[in-house]
Design an enzyme around this catalytic site. Structure first.
Site, PDB file in Angstrom:
ATOM      1  N   GLU A 235      -5.166  -0.145  -7.331  1.00  0.00           N
ATOM      2  CA  GLU A 235      -4.484  -0.462  -6.075  1.00  0.00           C
ATOM      3  C   GLU A 235      -3.765   0.777  -5.558  1.00  0.00           C
ATOM      4  O   GLU A 235      -2.993   1.408  -6.286  1.00  0.00           O
ATOM      5  CB  GLU A 235      -3.470  -1.579  -6.327  1.00  0.00           C
ATOM      6  CG  GLU A 235      -2.594  -1.907  -5.128  1.00  0.00           C
ATOM      7  CD  GLU A 235      -1.561  -2.996  -5.431  1.00  0.00           C
ATOM      8  OE1 GLU A 235      -1.544  -3.511  -6.571  1.00  0.00           O
ATOM      9  OE2 GLU A 235      -0.780  -3.310  -4.535  1.00  0.00           O
ATOM     10  N   ASP A 237      -1.205   1.566  -2.780  1.00  0.00           N
ATOM     11  CA  ASP A 237      -0.293   1.068  -1.752  1.00  0.00           C
ATOM     12  C   ASP A 237       0.043   2.206  -0.799  1.00  0.00           C
ATOM     13  O   ASP A 237       0.880   3.059  -1.107  1.00  0.00           O
ATOM     14  CB  ASP A 237       0.986   0.521  -2.394  1.00  0.00           C
ATOM     15  CG  ASP A 237       0.723  -0.740  -3.193  1.00  0.00           C
ATOM     16  OD1 ASP A 237      -0.217  -1.472  -2.840  1.00  0.00           O
ATOM     17  OD2 ASP A 237       1.451  -0.976  -4.174  1.00  0.00           O
ATOM     18  N   GLU A 240       4.229   0.071   2.023  1.00  0.00           N
ATOM     19  CA  GLU A 240       4.959  -1.170   1.769  1.00  0.00           C
ATOM     20  C   GLU A 240       6.332  -0.946   2.363  1.00  0.00           C
ATOM     21  O   GLU A 240       7.060  -0.046   1.931  1.00  0.00           O
ATOM     22  CB  GLU A 240       5.078  -1.444   0.274  1.00  0.00           C
ATOM     23  CG  GLU A 240       3.744  -1.747  -0.357  1.00  0.00           C
ATOM     24  CD  GLU A 240       3.924  -2.374  -1.723  1.00  0.00           C
ATOM     25  OE1 GLU A 240       3.848  -3.604  -1.819  1.00  0.00           O
ATOM     26  OE2 GLU A 240       4.165  -1.636  -2.684  1.00  0.00           O
ATOM     27  N   HIS A 251      -1.293   2.902  -8.118  1.00  0.00           N
ATOM     28  CA  HIS A 251      -1.323   2.054  -9.324  1.00  0.00           C
ATOM     29  C   HIS A 251      -2.707   2.162  -9.973  1.00  0.00           C
ATOM     30  O   HIS A 251      -3.624   1.421  -9.598  1.00  0.00           O
ATOM     31  CB  HIS A 251      -1.132   0.584  -8.968  1.00  0.00           C
ATOM     32  CG  HIS A 251       0.197   0.186  -8.395  1.00  0.00           C
ATOM     33  ND1 HIS A 251       1.253  -0.222  -9.177  1.00  0.00           N
ATOM     34  CD2 HIS A 251       0.624   0.063  -7.119  1.00  0.00           C
ATOM     35  CE1 HIS A 251       2.274  -0.582  -8.400  1.00  0.00           C
ATOM     36  NE2 HIS A 251       1.910  -0.416  -7.142  1.00  0.00           N
TER      37      HIS A 251
END
Ligand SMILES: *[C@@H]1O[C@H](CO)[C@@H](O)[C@H](O)[C@H]1NC(C)=O
Length: 489
Positions: A235, A237, A240, A251
């Site tokens: 993942e 990101d 956010e 991640h």
């Protein structure tokens, strides 16, 4: 994502049992994916429009008996035990239905701008949503991020403490898992196949099976629960954020495709085995406030969150090619015609020249903050690089957080730690802010707008006009001072 187990707030399932609406929509709703145009860019050729669409994640959808649409398979946060005595039977008995994007879920598109409303009250209350960008009606668009950049405009002005308007990439299957798991007949069209680095267990169908076995309804979320299985994958990101804080976070996982996990340990679901899954649940994050510049992001600050701005993210490889290994994730912003360099690290014990995610940044950050270096353990930048090489799905969502009230993003976290200790303060939101009960009432009308999504070669997306041949091509890093207007260089 930090704790997406908490994000679900599906309430559509309950609609059908309410007398009026239920009887009116006794047959299936046609699934019509809203169009979201985006652009692909090259330095020499400029940008061309792509006719994208979005689909709503399966978890939010009405799930009913294949034989009788008036019988729900899932109502509130429990499964119908007759239709769902076990995962296989449940998958055979239950159908996902089409979505009324605007009416039920508050998902609207105008031109290239996607608005995700936080709470939508129709016959039932819907909280949050998660959509995926599609290449066709049956496949997700797969983005290969290495040696590329992504730009988009975002308006977070109506996203207060406790909310998260997120734009990120997960390594889902392009078809939602249909070919690997033939019992999944819904596929990407109906938003199946989600996974992320938290190995979420609130997903209703994983690998073509219902997650109904051992399902435990959430004590705080009337629409969510957790099953025996989770769904893990790399993942990235990219964004956010709310109007108080923002983070970008890598991640990695040790697996290079969507992978099921079973139980607390393998899914890393409890504090004691948080780092036991195949993924890094913490990630290596860059949040300007947490990294020591408290005047960079917020209302009236360098990046002024009271109005729209552009977020640019570059995925730099070690050899400068699309086949290299990810070595750096760079960030800058564009607002009011000015390019704004990312903030520099201002944390005692860390190098003040750092302003991007690199292995050096992550190692120093984990050490100085005293955090577990699960990032390194799960492969670091080279680990997530493998996911990026294969392609990842673009996810856009708005959510609140039943697990930690979003304080890992915008407040002091852990809440019982000394806020002056390095890494604890992440934003200006108070430690009692962000409870779902509070934000779902006080900020019901909150929303995020993502628009003008652009993707392509480094330094191709945030300059809206093609660079005339003969002009110097900008380097990966914009000049230190850029007084020129957006579009004039
Ligand atoms: C569960 O499904 C069975 C079989 O379709 C149905 O008869 C029953 O009414 C359902 N229960 C609820 C609470 O909807």
């Amino acid at each position: 994502m930090f704790s997406k187990a908490a994000l679900l707030a599906l309430s559509y399932a309950a609609i059908i049992v309410t007398t009026v609406f239920g009887q009116q929509v006794g047959t299936n709703t046609a699934e019509t994916h809203p169009s979201l145009p985006w652009t692909k860019c090259t330095r020499s050729g400029g940008c061309t429009t792509q006719s994208g669409k979005v689909t709503l994640d399966a978890n939010w959808r009405w799930l009913h008996s294949t034989e009788d649409p008036n019988t729900n398979c899932y109502t509130g946060n429990t499964w119908n035990a007759t239709l769902c005595p076990d995962p296989t039977t449940c998958a055979a008995n239950c159908a996902l239905d089409g979505a009324d994007y605007a009416g039920t879920y508050g998902i609207t598109i105008s031109g290239n701008a996607l608005t995700l409303k936080f709470v939508t009250n129709s016959q039932q209350k819907n909280v949050g949503s998660r959509v995926y960008l599609m290449a066709s009606d049956t496949e997700y668009e797969m983005f290969k991020l290495l040696n590329q950049e992504l730009a988009f405009d975002v308006d977070v002005s109506n996203l207060p403490c406790g909310l998260n308007g997120a734009l990120y990439f997960s390594q889902m299957d392009a078809d939602g898992g249909m070919s690997r798991f033939p019992t999944n007949k819904a596929g990407a069209k109906y938003g199946t196949g989600y996974c992320d680095s938290q190995c979420p267990r609130d997903i209703k169908f994983i690998n073509g099976q219902a997650n109904s076995a051992g399902w435990s309804p959430s004590s705080s979320d009337p629409n969510a629960g957790t099953g025996q299985y989770g769904s893990c994958c790399n993942e990235m990101d990219v964004w956010e954020a709310n109007n108080r804080a923002a983070a970008f976070t890598a991640h990695p996982c040790t697996v290079t495709q969507q992978t099921i996990c079973e139980g607390d340990s393998a899914c890393g679901s409890t504090p004691t085995n948080r780092y036991a899954s195949v993924c890094d649940p913490d990630g290596c994050d860059f949040n300007s406030f947490r990294m020591g510049n408290k005047l960079f992001y917020g209302a009236g600050l360098t990046v002024d969150t009271t109005k729209k701005f552009t977020v640019v993210t570059q995925f730099i490889t070690d050899d400068g090619t699309d086949t290299g290994t990810l070595s750096e994730i760079r960030r800058f912003y564009v607002q009011d015609g000015k390019v704004i360099q990312n903030s520099r690290v201002n944390v005692p014990g860390m190098s003040s020249s750092l302003d991007s995610i690199t292995t050096d940044f992550c190692t120093q950050q984990k050490s100085v903050f005293g955090d577990t270096n699960s990032f390194q353990d799960k492969g670091g930048l080279a680990g997530i690089s493998k996911g990026m090489a294969d392609g990842m799905v673009l996810v856009l969502s708005v959510w609140d957080d039943h697990a930690a009230n979003m304080l890992w993003l915008d407040g002091d976290y852990p809440t019982d730690a000394d806020p002056s200790a390095p890494g604890v303060a992440r934003g200006t939101c108070g430690t009692t802010s962000g409870t779902p009960a509070y934000v779902e009432t006080s900020a019901a009308n909150a929303f995020v707008v993502f628009s003008n999504i652009r993707f392509g070669e480094l330094d191709s997306t945030y300059i809206p006009i093609p660079i005339p041949t003969g002009n110097p091509v900008p380097t990966n890093t914009p000049p230190a001072t850029i007084p020129t207007k957006y579009g004039q260089w």
